[in-house]
Design a protein around this motif. Structure first.
Motif, PDB file in Angstrom:
ATOM      1  N   LEU A 321      77.974  22.229  22.760  1.00  0.00           N
ATOM      2  CA  LEU A 321      79.064  23.198  22.598  1.00  0.00           C
ATOM      3  C   LEU A 321      79.859  22.869  21.338  1.00  0.00           C
ATOM      4  O   LEU A 321      80.350  21.751  21.166  1.00  0.00           O
ATOM      5  CB  LEU A 321      79.987  23.153  23.818  1.00  0.00           C
ATOM      6  CG  LEU A 321      79.304  23.192  25.189  1.00  0.00           C
ATOM      7  CD1 LEU A 321      80.353  23.120  26.298  1.00  0.00           C
ATOM      8  CD2 LEU A 321      78.431  24.433  25.343  1.00  0.00           C
ATOM      9  N   ILE A 339      76.639  27.644  21.147  1.00  0.00           N
ATOM     10  CA  ILE A 339      75.797  26.788  21.988  1.00  0.00           C
ATOM     11  C   ILE A 339      74.537  26.510  21.178  1.00  0.00           C
ATOM     12  O   ILE A 339      73.773  27.429  20.876  1.00  0.00           O
ATOM     13  CB  ILE A 339      75.437  27.472  23.320  1.00  0.00           C
ATOM     14  CG1 ILE A 339      76.697  27.791  24.135  1.00  0.00           C
ATOM     15  CG2 ILE A 339      74.480  26.596  24.131  1.00  0.00           C
ATOM     16  CD1 ILE A 339      76.437  28.657  25.361  1.00  0.00           C
ATOM     17  N   LEU A 445      80.700  31.222  23.748  1.00  0.00           N
ATOM     18  CA  LEU A 445      80.090  30.263  24.685  1.00  0.00           C
ATOM     19  C   LEU A 445      79.660  30.943  25.979  1.00  0.00           C
ATOM     20  O   LEU A 445      80.253  30.761  27.048  1.00  0.00           O
ATOM     21  CB  LEU A 445      81.071  29.122  24.988  1.00  0.00           C
ATOM     22  CG  LEU A 445      81.487  28.274  23.789  1.00  0.00           C
ATOM     23  CD1 LEU A 445      82.412  27.144  24.243  1.00  0.00           C
ATOM     24  CD2 LEU A 445      80.282  27.688  23.087  1.00  0.00           C
TER      25      LEU A 445
END
Length: 453
Positions: A321, A339, A445
């Motif tokens: 992340l 990601i 994300l």
């Protein structure tokens, strides 16, 4: 009466000031009278954001007063493509790469800028063209951006699916890897390019995967424009191998190399990253996953009941992340949360059949951001934290990771359908700034857990 006169005098003075500053200048089409129109006379649509491969061009585009004609700066486009630009005022012709723009592009001088009709300009240069009326944006794209996105997909999936970089193996069993730090174009989403700080030309860098007890040698080659080092985050290793410039080693200068050697001391999910000019180099992309598998053979997953570290799961995924700044500065809100270097809707999905089990290795490399990863439709169990198995797995659906933390979770795919798995800090689930309107409403994300029945 005196009071009314004072109010009217104030309003007239304000109107005059705005006129002088340009706010109330009359709207004159670029085609009315001389082509040498005054600055600010492009029409009602001034302030159209213009992007090339996702990068914001310096000069805003403008619409004609009848909203029929959108113009952008051909010099901005030429500069972004690194092509020579020339404006012949006498013939009112723009040359890009020594080729004249077609007549339909109709370049005109508007104030200090030459502006050309956007769609024929794009077509003449082989660019994709899209105008977003609702978002007041024009997006131009190069074939290179599309091609690079497709080429990088295999690298993104290798990281996501836990496939490690292939080493050379010495006679004594030492596994040798090469990591080359260099500036490379990277696509966080389809059609967007940025210049990233990369290991082996990718973001995240290639996963290094070894077994507990392996002797590891990593040859670091610095092709960056500034010094760098690599820190092996969470490892137990000799002090001289820790990768901190000015403390455990000298920074590796551009064009130089350094060799790191250590033994993979204990199994777990770890990371590696730059430890020089951290906010620029890490945010820029200098990071990767490092997985040490246990020497002991994993045990079968039970048909029911609790999941734990050391089991042989059906699938093993890694999610690093981070963020990526395309038009934003280091101190601004990021353009993209990523990601493995990609933002939704272009993040690969977790794909399982009903009843299968998955281990997901979450790595928060971001230097400042906290993430709360939430799974829809199912619970998961936290089986390891920061490179160590937990004594008692905890069942939950949302887990918190601070900067530099890793969390390993496991779950059974017992609910068919497409389920979101995302950060629950909700401004991390959109592509920031102007990019929030460049396609899907959601971004950042997010990935999907796709469970087939």
């Amino acid at each position: 009466m005196k009071k009314k006169m004072t109010i009217w005098t104030f309003m007239l003075l304000m109107a005059a000031s705005l006129y002088i500053l340009g706010g109330l200048r009359p709207d004159v089409s670029a085609h009315e009278g001389s082509h040498e129109a005054e600055e600010g006379e492009a029409g009602e649509g001034g302030g159209i954001a213009a992007y090339l491969d996702g990068r914001l061009l310096p000069t805003p585009g403008s619409l004609s007063s009848d909203l029929a004609e959108l113009r952008i700066s051909p010099q901005d486009v030429a500069d972004a493509l690194d092509l020579p630009y020339r404006w012949d005022m006498g013939t009112r012709t723009v040359y890009i790469d020594e080729k004249p723009l077609p007549a339909e592009a109709d370049p005109v001088k508007i104030g200090a800028n030459v502006m050309a009709v956007a769609e024929p300009l794009a077509k003449s240069l082989g660019l994709n063209y899209r105008y977003d009326d609702a978002g007041h944006m024009v997006m131009l794209g190069t074939p290179k951006a599309e091609k690079l996105f497709q080429e990088q997909e295999a690298k993104v999936r290798d990281v996501f699916e836990g496939r490690g970089l292939t080493p050379t193996v010495d006679a004594d069993g030492t596994k040798t890897f090469t990591l080359t730090a260099e500036m490379s174009d990277w696509a966080p989403v389809k059609g967007v390019l940025t210049t990233a700080w990369t290991y082996n030309g990718q973001v995240a860098g290639p996963t290094i995967r070894v077994t507990e007890g392996d002797k590891v040698r990593i040859k670091f080659v610095n092709k960056l424009p500034e010094p760098s080092t690599i820190h092996w985050h969470g490892f137990h290793l000799p002090n001289a191998m820790d990768g901190v410039p000015g403390i455990t080693q000298q920074a590796v200068e551009p064009g130089k190399e350094f060799v790191y050697e250590f033994t993979a001391s204990h199994p777990g999910t770890f990371m590696y990253h730059s430890h020089y000019d951290d906010m620029k180099q890490i945010v820029g992309g200098l990071y990767g996953a490092f997985i040490i598998d246990p020497a002991a053979k994993p045990v079968p997953v039970p048909a029911t009941g609790e999941l734990s570290d050391g089991m042989a799961f059906d699938r093993d995924y890694t999610m690093v992340l981070s963020r990526m700044n395309v038009n934003a500065g280091l101190d601004d809100e990021p353009d993209y949360f990523t990601i493995n270097g990609r933002s939704y809707p272009d993040t690969p999905p977790i794909e399982l059949k009903k009843g299968q089990t998955a281990r997901v290795r979450l790595i928060n490399i971001d230097p400042v951001e906290v993430h709360t990863m939430h799974l829809h439709g199912m619970d998961f169990q936290v089986i390891a934290r920061n490179g160590h198995a937990v004594k008692t797995p905890e069942t939950m659906n949302t887990v918190l990771l601070g900067p530099g933390e890793t969390v390993d979770l496991a779950f059974r795919a017992d609910a068919p359908g497409d389920w979101m798995f995302h950060c629950h800090i909700l401004d991390h689930t959109m592509n920031g700034g102007e990019h929030a309107r460049m396609g899907a409403e959601m971004g950042g994300l997010i990935t999907l857990v796709k469970v087939a029945s």
